[in-house]
Design an enzyme around this catalytic site. Structure first.
Site, PDB file in Angstrom:
ATOM      1  N   TYR A 144       7.387 -13.480   6.349  1.00  0.00           N
ATOM      2  CA  TYR A 144       8.366 -14.065   5.427  1.00  0.00           C
ATOM      3  C   TYR A 144       9.671 -13.264   5.505  1.00  0.00           C
ATOM      4  O   TYR A 144      10.750 -13.824   5.747  1.00  0.00           O
ATOM      5  CB  TYR A 144       7.789 -14.057   4.003  1.00  0.00           C
ATOM      6  N   LYS A 148      13.325 -14.286   6.917  1.00  0.00           N
ATOM      7  CA  LYS A 148      14.450 -14.345   5.966  1.00  0.00           C
ATOM      8  C   LYS A 148      15.633 -13.537   6.539  1.00  0.00           C
ATOM      9  O   LYS A 148      16.785 -13.893   6.314  1.00  0.00           O
ATOM     10  CB  LYS A 148      14.055 -13.802   4.584  1.00  0.00           C
TER      11      LYS A 148
HETATM   12  N1  NAI Z   1      10.734 -16.625  -6.072  1.00  0.00           N
HETATM   13  C1  NAI Z   1      11.266 -15.429  -5.817  1.00  0.00           C
HETATM   14  O1  NAI Z   1      10.942 -14.420  -6.473  1.00  0.00           O
HETATM   15  C2  NAI Z   1      12.281 -15.286  -4.738  1.00  0.00           C
HETATM   16  C3  NAI Z   1      12.651 -16.365  -3.954  1.00  0.00           C
HETATM   17  N2  NAI Z   1      13.612 -16.202  -2.982  1.00  0.00           N
HETATM   18  C4  NAI Z   1      14.046 -17.342  -2.182  1.00  0.00           C
HETATM   19  O2  NAI Z   1      14.454 -18.361  -3.060  1.00  0.00           O
HETATM   20  C5  NAI Z   1      14.242 -19.638  -2.464  1.00  0.00           C
HETATM   21  C6  NAI Z   1      13.520 -20.532  -3.450  1.00  0.00           C
HETATM   22  O3  NAI Z   1      12.297 -19.940  -3.799  1.00  0.00           O
HETATM   23  P1  NAI Z   1      11.324 -20.571  -4.880  1.00  0.00           P
HETATM   24  O4  NAI Z   1      12.055 -21.535  -5.700  1.00  0.00           O
HETATM   25  O5  NAI Z   1      10.635 -19.441  -5.513  1.00  0.00           O
HETATM   26  O6  NAI Z   1      10.283 -21.307  -3.944  1.00  0.00           O
HETATM   27  P2  NAI Z   1       9.560 -22.723  -4.108  1.00  0.00           P
HETATM   28  O7  NAI Z   1       8.389 -22.682  -3.194  1.00  0.00           O
HETATM   29  O8  NAI Z   1       9.312 -23.033  -5.533  1.00  0.00           O
HETATM   30  O9  NAI Z   1      10.644 -23.746  -3.555  1.00  0.00           O
HETATM   31  C7  NAI Z   1      10.897 -23.950  -2.209  1.00  0.00           C
HETATM   32  C8  NAI Z   1      11.118 -25.425  -1.957  1.00  0.00           C
HETATM   33  O10 NAI Z   1      11.414 -25.595  -0.575  1.00  0.00           O
HETATM   34  C9  NAI Z   1      10.780 -26.782  -0.143  1.00  0.00           C
HETATM   35  N3  NAI Z   1      10.558 -26.726   1.296  1.00  0.00           N
HETATM   36  C10 NAI Z   1       9.746 -25.875   1.981  1.00  0.00           C
HETATM   37  N4  NAI Z   1       9.755 -26.165   3.275  1.00  0.00           N
HETATM   38  C11 NAI Z   1      10.609 -27.197   3.439  1.00  0.00           C
HETATM   39  C12 NAI Z   1      11.038 -27.956   4.568  1.00  0.00           C
HETATM   40  N5  NAI Z   1      10.556 -27.717   5.791  1.00  0.00           N
HETATM   41  N6  NAI Z   1      11.932 -28.955   4.381  1.00  0.00           N
HETATM   42  C13 NAI Z   1      12.391 -29.236   3.132  1.00  0.00           C
HETATM   43  N7  NAI Z   1      12.003 -28.555   2.035  1.00  0.00           N
HETATM   44  C14 NAI Z   1      11.127 -27.559   2.182  1.00  0.00           C
HETATM   45  C15 NAI Z   1       9.470 -26.803  -0.919  1.00  0.00           C
HETATM   46  O11 NAI Z   1       8.890 -28.098  -0.943  1.00  0.00           O
HETATM   47  C16 NAI Z   1       9.905 -26.299  -2.267  1.00  0.00           C
HETATM   48  O12 NAI Z   1      10.252 -27.369  -3.116  1.00  0.00           O
HETATM   49  C17 NAI Z   1      13.493 -19.383  -1.172  1.00  0.00           C
HETATM   50  O13 NAI Z   1      14.400 -19.408  -0.108  1.00  0.00           O
HETATM   51  C18 NAI Z   1      12.951 -17.972  -1.340  1.00  0.00           C
HETATM   52  O14 NAI Z   1      12.850 -17.321  -0.103  1.00  0.00           O
HETATM   53  C19 NAI Z   1      14.210 -14.992  -2.772  1.00  0.00           C
HETATM   54  C20 NAI Z   1      13.863 -13.912  -3.514  1.00  0.00           C
HETATM   55  C21 NAI Z   1      12.874 -13.956  -4.543  1.00  0.00           C
END
Ligand code: NAI
Ligand SMILES: CC(C)=CCC[C@@H](C)[C@H]1CC[C@H]2C3=C(CC[C@]12C)[C@@]1(C)CCC(=O)C[C@@H]1CC3
Length: 345
Positions: A144, A148
């Site tokens: 991951y 990133k």
């Molecule tokens: N949750 C956390 O603590 C942190 C999250 N992030 C970043 O924040 C962003 C959002 O994270 P979250 O909301 O927690 O994750 P999440 O898993 O809730 O949301 C990610 C979304 O991306 C969509 N997705 C995944 N693969 C896809 C694809 N091939 N095409 C279209 N859509 C796709 C999923 O269906 C999901 O709705 C990510 O980039 C993550 O790396 C960064 C630091 C911390």
């Protein structure tokens, strides 16, 4: 008071808008008068004023049809860190992001805000008040993080004032809040299985946990400050609550708030890390025969047992960022939002 943007800047697409952060971002953008579309592989509850495009971000044609008349793109899609699937991370975070950039350029998008992660500089060793000038992790702790890093580089390198395609990356850390499918549910599940009795290390390690609305605020500010003559272009920004807290105090506050006991017994950090490494290798070796997912992965143990908190001074200086919800209030709202995960519910 809400600042309104010129109409031409108000049409945006949130890639990953069905996810935890994405959905909160969509709600805030609507609130601020943006016209919002969502692109995601899956759809959750519909929002009446939002156009939903179902598709994979690796599919350029699907992206191009969602990008018509869009001037601002938020890219906050990624496979979940827990999936630990190298191929999937490479396909979505690296090739997919490259496809998103190409599609944005072809469609005439002017601005792109990437959700990166503060973990891009984390190698499993202490980081105290880390600034954006820290180098990327040379030995990223998992696939991951590795992907990133590549993703952030691709997006920042694509920033081109001359052609009018401007980019910025937001690096949140430890996002928490209502509707998070990971942090609180994993914690409660671990507690229910009787595995939340132990503190890894001496329990004094400080960490950033960032309330989701502050992360959203950082994204919106970045988008609104992203102009050809601004210092924001092509840069990465840590967005935190600016209130580092002991990892184990945070876990305990959530657990106790939901009626579970706080962890009490200490285990040596290196012992647990070594064990997690062994289990991870075993899981990898046995993958063709049986599939099991250990609770204690090396990444999780490192996150639980080291200092990792970051300075958000750059965001304060360049974008006027300041957290809008305190940690105390964020924890309160989060605990209240999970009545179904309360002990005995
Ligand atoms: N949750 C956390 O603590 C942190 C999250 N992030 C970043 O924040 C962003 C959002 O994270 P979250 O909301 O927690 O994750 P999440 O898993 O809730 O949301 C990610 C979304 O991306 C969509 N997705 C995944 N693969 C896809 C694809 N091939 N095409 C279209 N859509 C796709 C999923 O269906 C999901 O709705 C990510 O980039 C993550 O790396 C960064 C630091 C911390
Ligand atoms: C600050 C930051 C980057 C947080 C990320 C959130 C998750 C990675 C955590 C959410 C629940 C945490 C958790 C553990 C590790 C980190 C999390 C997955 C443990 C597995 C650590 C070891 C234990 O004793 C059990 C913990 C369960 C909850």
């Amino acid at each position: 008071m809400t600042t309104r943007l010129r109409p031409s800047n108000k049409r945006c697409l949130v890639i990953g808008g069905s996810g935890f952060l994405g959905r909160h971002l969509v709600e805030k953008l609507l609130d601020r008068g943006y016209s919002v579309s969502v692109f995601d592989i899956c759809q959750n509850d519909e929002l009446p004023s939002v156009t939903f495009h179902q598709g994979d971000l690796c599919d350029k044609q699907a992206l191009l049809s969602a990008l018509k008349d869009v001037s601002l793109v938020f890219h906050c899609a990624s496979p979940a860190p827990a999936s630990d699937n190298r191929e999937l991370f490479e396909r979505v975070n690296i090739q997919g992001t490259s496809t998103v950039i190409q599609a944005c350029k072809e469609a005439g998008v002017q601005k792109m805000v990437l959700t990166s992660s503060a973990s891009v500089v984390f190698e499993g060793k202490d980081i105290k008040n880390g600034k954006e000038s820290l180098p990327y992790a040379k030995k990223p702790i998992d696939y991951y993080t590795q992907t990133k890093i590549m993703q952030e580089k691709l997006v920042l390198e694509a920033c081109d004032r001359e052609s009018g395609f401007l980019t910025v990356a937001i690096r949140p850390h430890g996002i928490f809040g209502p509707r998070d499918p990971q942090l609180v549910p994993i914690l409660v599940d671990t507690a229910c299985r009787g595995k939340m009795k132990f503190i890894i290390g001496d329990g004094t390690n400080l960490v950033d946990f960032t309330f989701v609305e502050n992360v959203v605020h950082g994204h919106v500010l970045a988008a609104e400050r992203l102009k050809a003559d601004s210092s924001v272009c092509g840069k990465a920004y840590h967005i935190t609550n600016d209130e580092p807290i002991r990892f184990w105090d945070f876990m305990s506050e959530i657990l106790v708030g939901l009626g579970y006991p706080a962890p009490r017994y200490h285990l040596p950090y290196l012992f647990v890390y070594g064990l997690a490494l062994l289990l991870w290798m075993l899981a990898l070796l046995l993958r063709p025969l049986i599939s099991f997912k250990p609770t204690f992965t090396p990444m999780r143990v490192a996150l639980a047992g080291t200092h990792h908190y970051y300075s958000c001074d750059r965001a304060k200086d360049d974008m006027g960022y300041t957290p809008v919800v305190s940690l105390k209030e964020g924890i309160k709202r989060t605990v209240e939002s999970y009545p179904h995960l309360r002990r005995g519910a």
